[in-house]
Design an enzyme around this catalytic site. Sequence first.
Site, PDB file in Angstrom:
ATOM      1  N   ASP A  33       0.896  -1.220  -0.051  1.00 55.93           N
ATOM      2  CA  ASP A  33       0.058  -0.066   0.073  1.00 55.93           C
ATOM      3  C   ASP A  33       0.881   1.268   0.042  1.00 55.93           C
ATOM      4  O   ASP A  33       1.974   1.107   0.481  1.00 55.93           O
ATOM      5  CB  ASP A  33      -0.828  -0.073   1.358  1.00 55.93           C
ATOM      6  CG  ASP A  33      -2.098   0.915   1.036  1.00 55.93           C
ATOM      7  OD1 ASP A  33      -3.241   0.088   0.814  1.00 55.93           O
ATOM      8  OD2 ASP A  33      -2.103   1.863   0.879  1.00 55.93           O
ATOM      9  N   THR A 126     -13.205  -3.865  -9.068  1.00 54.44           N
ATOM     10  CA  THR A 126     -13.973  -3.811 -10.149  1.00 54.44           C
ATOM     11  C   THR A 126     -13.819  -2.824 -11.059  1.00 54.44           C
ATOM     12  O   THR A 126     -13.885  -1.418 -11.099  1.00 54.44           O
ATOM     13  CB  THR A 126     -15.524  -3.506  -9.509  1.00 54.44           C
ATOM     14  OG1 THR A 126     -15.505  -4.520  -8.302  1.00 54.44           O
ATOM     15  CG2 THR A 126     -16.537  -3.473 -10.487  1.00 54.44           C
ATOM     16  N   PHE A 163     -16.414 -11.334  -4.979  1.00 48.82           N
ATOM     17  CA  PHE A 163     -17.810 -11.361  -4.592  1.00 48.82           C
ATOM     18  C   PHE A 163     -17.910 -11.658  -3.123  1.00 48.82           C
ATOM     19  O   PHE A 163     -18.958 -12.073  -2.278  1.00 48.82           O
ATOM     20  CB  PHE A 163     -18.566 -12.586  -5.099  1.00 48.82           C
ATOM     21  CG  PHE A 163     -18.485 -12.623  -6.542  1.00 48.82           C
ATOM     22  CD1 PHE A 163     -19.121 -12.041  -7.577  1.00 48.82           C
ATOM     23  CD2 PHE A 163     -17.440 -13.585  -7.380  1.00 48.82           C
ATOM     24  CE1 PHE A 163     -18.874 -11.872  -8.989  1.00 48.82           C
ATOM     25  CE2 PHE A 163     -17.422 -13.572  -8.576  1.00 48.82           C
ATOM     26  CZ  PHE A 163     -17.988 -12.775  -9.412  1.00 48.82           C
ATOM     27  N   GLY A 264     -36.578  -2.815   2.483  1.00 47.68           N
ATOM     28  CA  GLY A 264     -36.253  -1.799   3.648  1.00 47.68           C
ATOM     29  C   GLY A 264     -36.376  -0.380   3.106  1.00 47.68           C
ATOM     30  O   GLY A 264     -36.929  -0.139   2.248  1.00 47.68           O
ATOM     31  N   CYS A 271     -20.334  -0.822  -3.265  1.00 42.23           N
ATOM     32  CA  CYS A 271     -20.219  -1.284  -4.559  1.00 42.23           C
ATOM     33  C   CYS A 271     -21.698  -1.402  -5.376  1.00 42.23           C
ATOM     34  O   CYS A 271     -21.568  -0.978  -6.515  1.00 42.23           O
ATOM     35  CB  CYS A 271     -20.322  -2.938  -3.993  1.00 42.23           C
ATOM     36  SG  CYS A 271     -18.906  -3.259  -2.788  1.00 42.23           S
TER      37      CYS A 271
HETATM   38  C1  UGA Z   1     -22.004  -6.548  -2.393  1.00 43.27           C
HETATM   39  C2  UGA Z   1     -22.146  -7.808  -2.980  1.00 43.27           C
HETATM   40  O1  UGA Z   1     -23.107  -8.602  -2.294  1.00 43.27           O
HETATM   41  C3  UGA Z   1     -20.965  -8.811  -2.818  1.00 43.27           C
HETATM   42  O2  UGA Z   1     -21.158  -9.848  -3.601  1.00 43.27           O
HETATM   43  C4  UGA Z   1     -19.819  -7.946  -3.743  1.00 43.27           C
HETATM   44  O3  UGA Z   1     -18.762  -8.607  -3.768  1.00 43.27           O
HETATM   45  C5  UGA Z   1     -19.729  -6.569  -3.028  1.00 43.27           C
HETATM   46  O4  UGA Z   1     -20.906  -5.934  -3.100  1.00 43.27           O
HETATM   47  C6  UGA Z   1     -18.561  -5.743  -3.870  1.00 43.27           C
HETATM   48  O5  UGA Z   1     -18.904  -5.685  -5.082  1.00 43.27           O
HETATM   49  O6  UGA Z   1     -17.486  -5.706  -3.299  1.00 43.27           O
HETATM   50  P1  UGA Z   1     -21.779  -5.473   0.260  1.00 43.27           P
HETATM   51  O7  UGA Z   1     -21.820  -3.962  -0.689  1.00 43.27           O
HETATM   52  O8  UGA Z   1     -20.664  -5.605   1.162  1.00 43.27           O
HETATM   53  O9  UGA Z   1     -21.598  -6.597  -0.923  1.00 43.27           O
HETATM   54  O10 UGA Z   1     -22.993  -5.453   0.979  1.00 43.27           O
HETATM   55  P2  UGA Z   1     -24.242  -6.478   0.793  1.00 43.27           P
HETATM   56  O11 UGA Z   1     -24.281  -7.411   1.970  1.00 43.27           O
HETATM   57  O12 UGA Z   1     -24.613  -7.001  -0.462  1.00 43.27           O
HETATM   58  O13 UGA Z   1     -25.646  -5.253   0.852  1.00 43.27           O
HETATM   59  C7  UGA Z   1     -25.637  -4.378  -0.052  1.00 43.27           C
HETATM   60  C8  UGA Z   1     -26.827  -3.259   0.374  1.00 43.27           C
HETATM   61  O14 UGA Z   1     -27.971  -3.820   0.060  1.00 43.27           O
HETATM   62  C9  UGA Z   1     -26.894  -2.876   2.006  1.00 43.27           C
HETATM   63  O15 UGA Z   1     -27.357  -1.397   2.212  1.00 43.27           O
HETATM   64  C10 UGA Z   1     -28.143  -3.974   2.594  1.00 43.27           C
HETATM   65  O16 UGA Z   1     -28.841  -3.070   3.518  1.00 43.27           O
HETATM   66  C11 UGA Z   1     -29.041  -3.896   1.238  1.00 43.27           C
HETATM   67  N1  UGA Z   1     -29.670  -5.132   1.055  1.00 43.27           N
HETATM   68  C12 UGA Z   1     -29.385  -6.333   1.110  1.00 43.27           C
HETATM   69  C13 UGA Z   1     -31.228  -4.951   1.435  1.00 43.27           C
HETATM   70  O17 UGA Z   1     -31.690  -3.666   1.552  1.00 43.27           O
HETATM   71  N2  UGA Z   1     -32.160  -6.036   1.140  1.00 43.27           N
HETATM   72  C14 UGA Z   1     -31.515  -7.232   1.047  1.00 43.27           C
HETATM   73  O18 UGA Z   1     -32.293  -8.175   0.808  1.00 43.27           O
HETATM   74  C15 UGA Z   1     -30.018  -7.238   0.723  1.00 43.27           C
END
Ligand code: UGA
Length: 444
Positions: A33, A126, A163, A264, A271
Amino acid sequence: MSSKRIAVIGTGYVGLVSGACFAYLGHKVIGLDIDEKKIELLRKGEVPIYEPGLDRILRRALERGNIEFTTDYEYAVKNSDFIFIAVGTPSKEDGSADLSYVESAYKSIAEYIGNEDFKIIVNKSTVPVGTGRWAKEFIKSLLEKRGIKNPEERFEIVSNPEFLREGKAVEDFMKPDRVVVGADNRDIAGMVASLYEKLQPAMLITDLPTAEMIKYASNSFLATKISFINEIANICEKLGADVTVVARGMGLDHRISPYFLNAGCGFGGSCFPKDVKALIHTAKSVGEEPKLLSSVMKVNEKQKLRPIEKLLKHIPELKDKTIAVWGLAFKPETDDMREAPSIPLVRKLLSLGAKVKAYDPVAMENAKKVFKEEIKTFGEKLLFVDDKYEALEGADALILITEWNEFKEVEFDKLKGKVIIDGRNIWEPSVMRQFCVYESIGRV
Ligand code: UGA
């Protein structure tokens, strides 16, 4: 499995998790880094981000001597065969991905590739579809300028999208649903795939642009599922249906699956918003008009403020009212505030004259940075408190934005008589309505 020499450029959450996990699997890893302070911390085994399980994996890797950290590109390039790039690709004003960090990583790597070398450069960042092929030309031209002979034979570019979910990144790395590796040379793709051998994942080997597209399409599809269920939730409310049961009923169909159907107050994070916007931008640049993807973003922007629409039904004038806010991080198990729904929501409450008392179990420090201007402008009207119940003191209403576990186990007595807007459907309406005014998303 034989141990391989890997350098990981960038020690953000993707780079650090990938580096630490590869080292845990037995590879020899160099984490690089440009931030010297960060490197100092990492050498001591201290993890600068909140990511469950990562400190344990990192310390184990350090103890076994499988990982080291440096700011020295020359050292990292010369002592590795695989160079993973895991630097940020933030959104630019126009929605496109800012590739300046990736480009500067390519430049630094190219400075140290020698006449006898063969380096496999793997993109984990990405990057827009087409970047891999462009990088090949770019690095080739940099090597040519340095007088390196047969520059195209000195390296190969591979795409290996990540992912990982924040908060579950170690688990996702160690138990991947699939590993995608894209390259123009299939043998080289196979060599990258073999780094994951121990995990025995489902493996997909593709060409470069296809691997890059799988990443954008996956994130965009998950974001689409969320905006879809949020739209259904809003319709459910008007028709007396319960969206949580609707989602369960849909999810039992294996073609739909039950995941990412939680209605929600919208999606946030570093991401989904960035990647959907970048894909829209890429699509437009090749003459496509991606209407569905644009709607996914529009539905999401509106959904983030849905709790306020509900609040106004019960308290039409928010001036001088006190609103408690529980949860600021974009989702539980992280201190990440990037694109968090709490940001527009708190700003809107303040603009409507409300006093806000906000609490989050781990994101308070980051939240204070995000709301720096508001703290200055609104003074006592925006308070960050250390305890969820302290936020409720003197509050007329509570908006729950992030579904941390500690909010699920609440002393209901403390909520008595207040207007409660549950932005993540964590409580039971029939229970809550016995002692407070209760609204949630997509349930009557
Ligand atoms: C997301 C993807 O899930 C990963 O597979 C991917 O690698 C990552 O982006 C990335 O591109 O680096 P992340 O951003 O950590 O992961 O978060 P998530 O758990 O996917 O949630 C994203 C958002 O969606 C959150 O704000 C969460 O509250 C919302 N969410 C998720 C909902 O509102 N409803 C759901 O059913 C699921």
